[in-house]
Design a protein around this motif. Structure first.
Motif, PDB file in Angstrom:
ATOM      1  N   ALA A   1      65.041  73.551   6.191  1.00 57.69           N
ATOM      2  CA  ALA A   1      64.249  73.915   7.518  1.00 57.69           C
ATOM      3  C   ALA A   1      64.784  74.511   8.712  1.00 57.69           C
ATOM      4  N   ASP A   2      64.134  75.081   9.456  1.00 59.05           N
ATOM      5  CA  ASP A   2      64.714  75.510  10.721  1.00 59.05           C
ATOM      6  C   ASP A   2      64.342  74.526  11.712  1.00 59.05           C
ATOM      7  N   VAL A   3      65.144  73.998  12.356  1.00 57.24           N
ATOM      8  CA  VAL A   3      65.283  72.817  13.249  1.00 57.24           C
ATOM      9  C   VAL A   3      65.882  73.136  14.354  1.00 57.24           C
ATOM     10  N   VAL A   4      65.134  72.666  15.607  1.00 56.71           N
ATOM     11  CA  VAL A   4      65.537  72.447  16.891  1.00 56.71           C
ATOM     12  C   VAL A   4      65.919  71.064  17.076  1.00 56.71           C
ATOM     13  N   THR A   5      67.083  70.545  17.500  1.00 59.82           N
ATOM     14  CA  THR A   5      67.556  69.191  17.622  1.00 59.82           C
ATOM     15  C   THR A   5      67.413  68.550  18.983  1.00 59.82           C
ATOM     16  N   GLY A   6      67.286  67.339  19.133  1.00 64.64           N
ATOM     17  CA  GLY A   6      67.492  66.581  20.395  1.00 64.64           C
ATOM     18  C   GLY A   6      68.184  65.442  20.180  1.00 64.64           C
ATOM     19  N   VAL A   7      68.614  64.833  21.149  1.00 61.73           N
ATOM     20  CA  VAL A   7      69.584  63.480  21.077  1.00 61.73           C
ATOM     21  C   VAL A   7      68.662  62.334  22.073  1.00 61.73           C
ATOM     22  N   THR A   8      68.723  61.356  21.565  1.00 66.58           N
ATOM     23  CA  THR A   8      67.967  60.137  22.322  1.00 66.58           C
ATOM     24  C   THR A   8      69.071  59.036  22.128  1.00 66.58           C
ATOM     25  N   ALA A   9      69.420  58.553  23.391  1.00 64.40           N
ATOM     26  CA  ALA A   9      70.244  57.378  23.497  1.00 64.40           C
ATOM     27  C   ALA A   9      69.205  55.981  23.124  1.00 64.40           C
ATOM     28  N   ARG A  10      70.027  55.228  22.499  1.00 61.47           N
ATOM     29  CA  ARG A  10      69.407  53.785  22.162  1.00 61.47           C
ATOM     30  C   ARG A  10      70.033  52.797  23.202  1.00 61.47           C
ATOM     31  N   PRO A  11      69.225  52.014  23.868  1.00 57.43           N
ATOM     32  CA  PRO A  11      69.853  50.943  24.865  1.00 57.43           C
ATOM     33  C   PRO A  11      70.632  49.953  24.124  1.00 57.43           C
ATOM     34  N   ASP A  12      70.191  49.621  22.804  1.00 60.59           N
ATOM     35  CA  ASP A  12      70.681  48.597  22.326  1.00 60.59           C
ATOM     36  C   ASP A  12      71.964  48.793  21.318  1.00 60.59           C
ATOM     37  N   GLY A  13      72.477  50.222  21.351  1.00 59.99           N
ATOM     38  CA  GLY A  13      73.384  50.433  20.476  1.00 59.99           C
ATOM     39  C   GLY A  13      74.727  50.231  20.961  1.00 59.99           C
ATOM     40  N   GLU A  14      75.569  50.152  20.121  1.00 60.24           N
ATOM     41  CA  GLU A  14      77.070  49.559  20.397  1.00 60.24           C
ATOM     42  C   GLU A  14      77.970  50.729  19.563  1.00 60.24           C
ATOM     43  N   PRO A  15      79.175  50.664  20.348  1.00 59.51           N
ATOM     44  CA  PRO A  15      80.395  51.418  19.856  1.00 59.51           C
ATOM     45  C   PRO A  15      80.701  50.954  18.223  1.00 59.51           C
ATOM     46  N   ALA A  16      81.391  51.782  17.641  1.00 59.01           N
ATOM     47  CA  ALA A  16      81.741  51.506  16.281  1.00 59.01           C
ATOM     48  C   ALA A  16      82.691  50.229  16.220  1.00 59.01           C
ATOM     49  N   ARG A  17      82.173  49.292  15.219  1.00 55.39           N
ATOM     50  CA  ARG A  17      82.853  48.239  15.174  1.00 55.39           C
ATOM     51  C   ARG A  17      83.938  48.212  13.991  1.00 55.39           C
ATOM     52  N   THR A  18      83.842  49.387  13.257  1.00 56.24           N
ATOM     53  CA  THR A  18      85.094  49.724  12.041  1.00 56.24           C
ATOM     54  C   THR A  18      85.284  51.031  12.390  1.00 56.24           C
ATOM     55  N   GLY A  19      86.435  51.287  11.629  1.00 56.89           N
ATOM     56  CA  GLY A  19      86.951  52.590  11.469  1.00 56.89           C
ATOM     57  C   GLY A  19      86.475  53.660  10.617  1.00 56.89           C
ATOM     58  N   HIS A  20      85.133  53.393  10.210  1.00 52.80           N
ATOM     59  CA  HIS A  20      84.549  54.057   9.106  1.00 52.80           C
ATOM     60  C   HIS A  20      83.887  55.236   9.628  1.00 52.80           C
ATOM     61  N   SER A  21      83.970  56.629   9.193  1.00 57.03           N
ATOM     62  CA  SER A  21      83.357  57.654   9.760  1.00 57.03           C
ATOM     63  C   SER A  21      82.025  57.935   9.404  1.00 57.03           C
ATOM     64  N   LEU A  22      81.645  57.577   8.084  1.00 58.77           N
ATOM     65  CA  LEU A  22      80.153  57.727   7.386  1.00 58.77           C
ATOM     66  C   LEU A  22      79.746  56.382   7.245  1.00 58.77           C
ATOM     67  N   ILE A  23      78.390  56.240   7.631  1.00 58.85           N
ATOM     68  CA  ILE A  23      77.604  55.180   7.000  1.00 58.85           C
ATOM     69  C   ILE A  23      76.423  55.760   6.292  1.00 58.85           C
ATOM     70  N   GLN A  24      76.329  55.255   5.197  1.00 62.31           N
ATOM     71  CA  GLN A  24      74.957  55.780   4.311  1.00 62.31           C
ATOM     72  C   GLN A  24      74.209  54.627   3.908  1.00 62.31           C
ATOM     73  N   PHE A  25      73.168  54.835   3.286  1.00 60.62           N
ATOM     74  CA  PHE A  25      72.451  53.784   2.546  1.00 60.62           C
ATOM     75  C   PHE A  25      72.150  54.154   1.202  1.00 60.62           C
ATOM     76  N   SER A  26      72.389  53.016   0.313  1.00 60.12           N
ATOM     77  CA  SER A  26      71.956  53.280  -0.975  1.00 60.12           C
ATOM     78  C   SER A  26      70.608  53.643  -1.306  1.00 60.12           C
ATOM     79  N   SER A  27      70.350  54.476  -2.523  1.00 58.37           N
ATOM     80  CA  SER A  27      69.001  55.076  -2.799  1.00 58.37           C
ATOM     81  C   SER A  27      67.864  54.022  -2.872  1.00 58.37           C
ATOM     82  N   GLY A  28      68.198  52.533  -3.213  1.00 55.49           N
ATOM     83  CA  GLY A  28      67.304  51.793  -3.208  1.00 55.49           C
ATOM     84  C   GLY A  28      65.920  51.998  -4.404  1.00 55.49           C
TER      85      GLY A  28
END
Length: 471
Positions: free
Chosen positions: A129-156
């Motif tokens: 796709a041709d995409v224009v992006t925007g960034v939204t802050a989440r008030p309940d977000g937290e800094p990284a708790r581990t040193g992992h660079s990438l978080i993915q979800f299994s396909s389910g």
């Protein structure tokens, strides 16, 4: 909350310098990506810098957390590399998820920021796709708790997704495994990427390895058989197609195949290839259909890139495997899971794959037999649902099929356009013993698939797709 010392440690582990040295290095004029047109490394670096500034203006810092919810696009590539270059932990969310699924995933990873489209141009069958992006802050977000660079979800495909985490060192190690596969595309070659960049095959085997190895990555304007072959034909360099078995079947169904001297091979992964498909593909195109076996937790595990070992595969460099009671396990230094997970899945340095397999310790070859939970008992007799499914998949009338046990053996299938449904039951009677035969056949126009292209095996989802109308 995370203590200051822990945050400093996490920031150190999330250092983004590897992006420049491993992924973005190279001559400014080298074409590395092709969407609507060529993107050279200088242009890509500029886009990454632009997104990095946008993220900094929003408040993202090293050790922060950000989730990308973007369709396949140049914007996705730039946002991912910019977030890593910042030193942030990145969670990838498939853009096709519902709002409920997205909210649940964001709560599980506690992302501080979400990158999503503010404008999208592109049709349903477009490969990007041709995409224009925007960034939204989440008030309940937290800094990284581990040193992992990438978080993915299994396909389910069989149930709820798992949260899987990988460090930059894990990704670099996987890229090294690809470097040691002589049949995989190298510098100066092209790769048509059909697999989703949100998931491990398209992300590491496609995007990251292509950038690292100097392979020009081509993304199809149209995800049709004709669109895929047009992408292959658009360049003269040796070209590999990377996708899932569904894409290979789409191409083997073609009757009028153009001459494609630049086509080197196709490589598929994600699920078992149906019997007959490798031979049909080679007959149509004169090149091998290579296969790979891997997991989101590990990346590429074993390969048969020349199509000479099928249905077996050979473990990749540095991969140690074993079988326990018919289940394949992979040696790993640490658990790939964060948050709630089955504690028995990783123990004593071994990851249980939940896949049934045979391992030949003389040749080193592994044969994947299907999901371990496909072994059931009917009247005291053992039935392998994968065997039943592969038998039905081999019938000339059947285009795709899933066999499950939902109180009884059931088959959900779709037929080829000229398939004769009346011929299926007699054929099953000839091919399978009575206790192995499906008790119910559900014929659908097409079967539901996950975001990665895998056939869905969740009984509830299949019943909903069949709409209570068994054939």
């Amino acid at each position: 909350m995370v203590g200051i010392d822990t945050v400093v440690s996490v920031e150190s582990q999330l250092d983004g310098d590897w992006v420049d040295s491993v992924l973005l290095a190279g001559d400014d004029t080298d074409t590395c990506l092709w969407f609507d047109g060529p993107i050279d490394r200088a242009a890509l670096r500029a886009l990454v810098a632009e997104h990095k500034r946008m993220f900094a203006d929003a408040g993202l810092v090293a050790g922060g957390t950000i989730a990308l919810r973007l369709p396949p696009s140049l914007a996705f590539v730039a946002a991912l590399l910019a977030a890593w270059r910042t030193g942030a932990q990145v969670s990838l969310l498939d853009h096709r998820l519902t709002e409920h699924e997205v909210d649940r995933a964001l709560d599980r990873v506690a992302a501080q920021f979400v990158v999503a489209p503010t404008e999208v141009r592109g049709g349903r069958l477009r490969g990007y796709a041709d995409v224009v992006t925007g960034v939204t802050a989440r008030p309940d977000g937290e800094p990284a708790r581990t040193g992992h660079s990438l978080i993915q979800f299994s396909s389910g495909s069989t149930g709820a997704s798992k949260v899987i985490a990988r460090t930059s060192a894990d990704l670099i190690t996987e890229l090294d495994r690809y470097d040691r596969l002589p049949e995989f595309p190298g510098s100066g070659e092209r790769m048509v990427v059909l697999a989703s960049m949100v998931h491990v095959l398209g992300l590491v085997g496609g995007l990251l390895n292509g950038l690292h190895a100097g392979v020009q990555l081509v993304f199809c304007q149209r995800l049709t058989a004709e669109g895929i072959l047009s992408a292959v034909a658009a360049g003269d360099a040796p070209t590999t197609v990377l996708g899932v078995p569904f894409h290979a079947e789409l191409l083997t169904a073609m009757t009028d195949v153009p001459s494609l001297p630049q086509l080197k091979r196709m490589i598929v992964a994600g699920e078992l290839v149906r019997p007959g498909v490798p031979d049909k593909f080679t007959e149509r195109f004169g090149v091998p259909l290579g296969t790979m076996y891997g997991m989101t937790e590990v990346g590429v595990i074993a390969t048969d890139l020349n199509g000479t070992l099928w249905p077996s595969v050979l473990p990749a460099y540095g991969i140690e495997v074993r079988t326990d009671n018919g289940e394949l396990s992979i040696r790993m230094a640490a658990s790939p899971y964060i948050g709630l997970s089955d504690p028995a899945r990783f123990a004593d340095g071994w990851l249980r794959t939940k896949d049934a397999a045979k391992y030949d310790d003389t040749t080193g070859l592994v044969t994947i037999l299907g999901r371990l939970d496909s072994q059931i008992s009917v009247g005291g007799l053992k039935v392998d649902l994968t065997e039943v499914e592969q038998t039905l998949a081999g019938l000339p009338e059947v285009a795709e099929v899933v066999v499950i046990f939902d109180g009884e053996i059931e088959a959900y299938l779709a037929l080829h356009e000229d398939g004769n449904g009346a011929a299926i039951e007699p054929a099953i009677g000839r091919e399978l013993a009575p206790f192995k035969r499906p008790r119910r056949l559900h014929v659908l126009d097409k079967l539901p698939r996950t975001a990665t292209g895998k056939l869905v095996r969740n009984p509830t989802a299949l019943r909903e797709a069949a709409a209570g109308e068994p054939a």
